[in-house]
Motif scaffolding. Structure first.
Motif, PDB file in Angstrom:
ATOM      1  N   HIS A  35     -66.810  28.207   8.267  1.00  0.00           N
ATOM      2  CA  HIS A  35     -65.948  27.022   8.241  1.00  0.00           C
ATOM      3  C   HIS A  35     -64.570  27.336   8.789  1.00  0.00           C
ATOM      4  O   HIS A  35     -64.251  28.493   9.085  1.00  0.00           O
ATOM      5  N   CYS A  36     -63.731  26.312   8.926  1.00  0.00           N
ATOM      6  CA  CYS A  36     -62.399  26.447   9.518  1.00  0.00           C
ATOM      7  C   CYS A  36     -61.446  27.156   8.559  1.00  0.00           C
ATOM      8  O   CYS A  36     -61.553  27.010   7.346  1.00  0.00           O
ATOM      9  N   PHE A  37     -60.478  27.884   9.117  1.00  0.00           N
ATOM     10  CA  PHE A  37     -59.512  28.579   8.260  1.00  0.00           C
ATOM     11  C   PHE A  37     -58.350  27.700   7.808  1.00  0.00           C
ATOM     12  O   PHE A  37     -57.422  28.170   7.151  1.00  0.00           O
ATOM     13  N   ASP A  38     -58.411  26.431   8.113  1.00  0.00           N
ATOM     14  CA  ASP A  38     -57.418  25.471   7.605  1.00  0.00           C
ATOM     15  C   ASP A  38     -57.371  25.573   6.072  1.00  0.00           C
ATOM     16  O   ASP A  38     -58.406  25.441   5.419  1.00  0.00           O
ATOM     17  N   PRO A  39     -56.182  25.815   5.478  1.00  0.00           N
ATOM     18  CA  PRO A  39     -56.121  25.976   4.014  1.00  0.00           C
ATOM     19  C   PRO A  39     -56.591  24.747   3.249  1.00  0.00           C
ATOM     20  O   PRO A  39     -57.032  24.859   2.103  1.00  0.00           O
ATOM     21  N   ALA A  82     -61.130  29.242  13.852  1.00  0.00           N
ATOM     22  CA  ALA A  82     -60.574  27.950  14.248  1.00  0.00           C
ATOM     23  C   ALA A  82     -61.692  26.933  14.443  1.00  0.00           C
ATOM     24  O   ALA A  82     -62.545  27.097  15.311  1.00  0.00           O
ATOM     25  N   GLY A  83     -61.735  25.934  13.584  1.00  0.00           N
ATOM     26  CA  GLY A  83     -62.740  24.887  13.703  1.00  0.00           C
ATOM     27  C   GLY A  83     -64.011  25.155  12.906  1.00  0.00           C
ATOM     28  O   GLY A  83     -64.790  24.252  12.658  1.00  0.00           O
ATOM     29  N   GLY A  84     -64.247  26.423  12.536  1.00  0.00           N
ATOM     30  CA  GLY A  84     -65.485  26.769  11.851  1.00  0.00           C
ATOM     31  C   GLY A  84     -66.653  26.769  12.817  1.00  0.00           C
ATOM     32  O   GLY A  84     -67.719  26.232  12.532  1.00  0.00           O
ATOM     33  N   HIS A 109     -67.868  21.545   9.409  1.00  0.00           N
ATOM     34  CA  HIS A 109     -66.670  21.092  10.128  1.00  0.00           C
ATOM     35  C   HIS A 109     -65.966  20.070   9.240  1.00  0.00           C
ATOM     36  O   HIS A 109     -66.610  19.339   8.492  1.00  0.00           O
ATOM     37  N   HIS A 110     -64.634  20.029   9.302  1.00  0.00           N
ATOM     38  CA  HIS A 110     -63.893  19.214   8.323  1.00  0.00           C
ATOM     39  C   HIS A 110     -63.008  18.150   8.961  1.00  0.00           C
ATOM     40  O   HIS A 110     -62.558  18.297  10.103  1.00  0.00           O
ATOM     41  N   SER A 111     -62.746  17.105   8.172  1.00  0.00           N
ATOM     42  CA  SER A 111     -61.919  15.983   8.635  1.00  0.00           C
ATOM     43  C   SER A 111     -60.516  16.457   9.026  1.00  0.00           C
ATOM     44  O   SER A 111     -59.981  17.393   8.452  1.00  0.00           O
ATOM     45  N   PHE A 112     -59.948  15.800   9.999  1.00  0.00           N
ATOM     46  CA  PHE A 112     -58.604  16.074  10.494  1.00  0.00           C
ATOM     47  C   PHE A 112     -58.389  17.539  10.840  1.00  0.00           C
ATOM     48  O   PHE A 112     -57.343  18.123  10.569  1.00  0.00           O
ATOM     49  N   CYS A 113     -59.418  18.119  11.444  1.00  0.00           N
ATOM     50  CA  CYS A 113     -59.341  19.504  11.918  1.00  0.00           C
ATOM     51  C   CYS A 113     -58.375  19.577  13.100  1.00  0.00           C
ATOM     52  O   CYS A 113     -58.340  18.674  13.943  1.00  0.00           O
ATOM     53  N   GLY A 114     -57.604  20.657  13.160  1.00  0.00           N
ATOM     54  CA  GLY A 114     -56.665  20.855  14.269  1.00  0.00           C
ATOM     55  C   GLY A 114     -57.355  20.845  15.616  1.00  0.00           C
ATOM     56  O   GLY A 114     -56.750  20.474  16.632  1.00  0.00           O
ATOM     57  N   THR A 115     -58.632  21.231  15.639  1.00  0.00           N
ATOM     58  CA  THR A 115     -59.336  21.276  16.914  1.00  0.00           C
ATOM     59  C   THR A 115     -59.737  19.886  17.412  1.00  0.00           C
ATOM     60  O   THR A 115     -60.360  19.768  18.457  1.00  0.00           O
TER      61      THR A 115
HETATM   62 ZN    ZN Z   1     -59.873  22.886  11.053  1.00  0.00          ZN
END
Ligand code: ZN
Length: 197
Positions: A35-39, A82-84, A109-115
């Motif tokens: 998964h994405c590394f977004d906290p 990034a993005g998972g 993959h998650h909502s409002f991902c930076g990618t």
């Molecule tokens: Zn993300």
């Protein structure tokens, strides 16, 4: 011998690399979650463990009499990037299968991902503008940005299924995760037909 060689398994007295049968008796790892590394997405492993059931996360260390960490009770491991994206996790899937014999690989993959702020072309162009470096041929183009969540999740599961680095018996799951509610939605499941009966 390097400064830290004493900490390598392959240099331990009695350790035979060629007889190594994996570390599942010390750590019962069976599922790898990418998964994405977004906290804001940090609770994804908990959500996946609850969804799949029969998983231990986060688990705890197992200590020997001297207090050495010789094992762990966790069954579900995490790979973040990034993005998972599956493309950037392939080496981990191969290595984890060698050490632990992976049963499930999960992409979330998650909502409002930076990618979702960019396109592959824009990333490559702006990187070149800013740094005078060409990254155009370095990466799988389809893994550089999430243009549509269903497409990106299906893309990553297809990429895993077609990769020689992913053993054919591994069960694959793709999810969408909404970061504010924590809702996990299964988008794709790819279980080899000979395993589902
Ligand atoms: Zn993300």
């Amino acid at each position: 011998m390097g400064q830290f060689s004493a900490y390598e398994y392959r240099k331990l007295p009695g350790f035979d690399m060629n007889a190594f049968e994996g570390a599942n008796q010390a750590i019962p790892m069976k599922t790898l979650v990418i998964h994405c590394f977004d906290p804001r997405a940090a609770d994804i492993p908990l959500a996946v463990a609850a969804y799949l059931g029969d998983e231990v996360y986060p688990g705890e260390n197992i200590l020997d009499e001297s207090g050495n960490r010789v094992g762990h009770t966790r069954t579900l491991f995490v790979e973040t990037n990034a993005g998972g994206r599956a493309a950037f996790a392939l080496e981990s899937v191969a290595a984890m299968d060698y050490i632990f014999s992976v049963q499930n690989v999960v992409v979330v993959h998650h909502s409002f991902c930076g990618t979702t702020t960019l396109t592959p072309e824009l990333l490559i162009k702006k990187f070149h503008d800013h740094h005078r470096a060409d990254i155009a041929t370095m990466f799988d183009r389809g893994s550089l940005a999430i243009m549509d969540f269903e497409d990106s999740i299906k893309h990553d599961i297809a990429l895993l299924r077609s990769s020689p680095a992913v053993p054919k018996r591994i069960k694959l799951y793709g999810f969408f995760y909404e970061i504010s509610t924590g809702k996990l939605t299964e988008v794709v499941r790819d279980i080899p037909a000979w395993m589902s009966t």
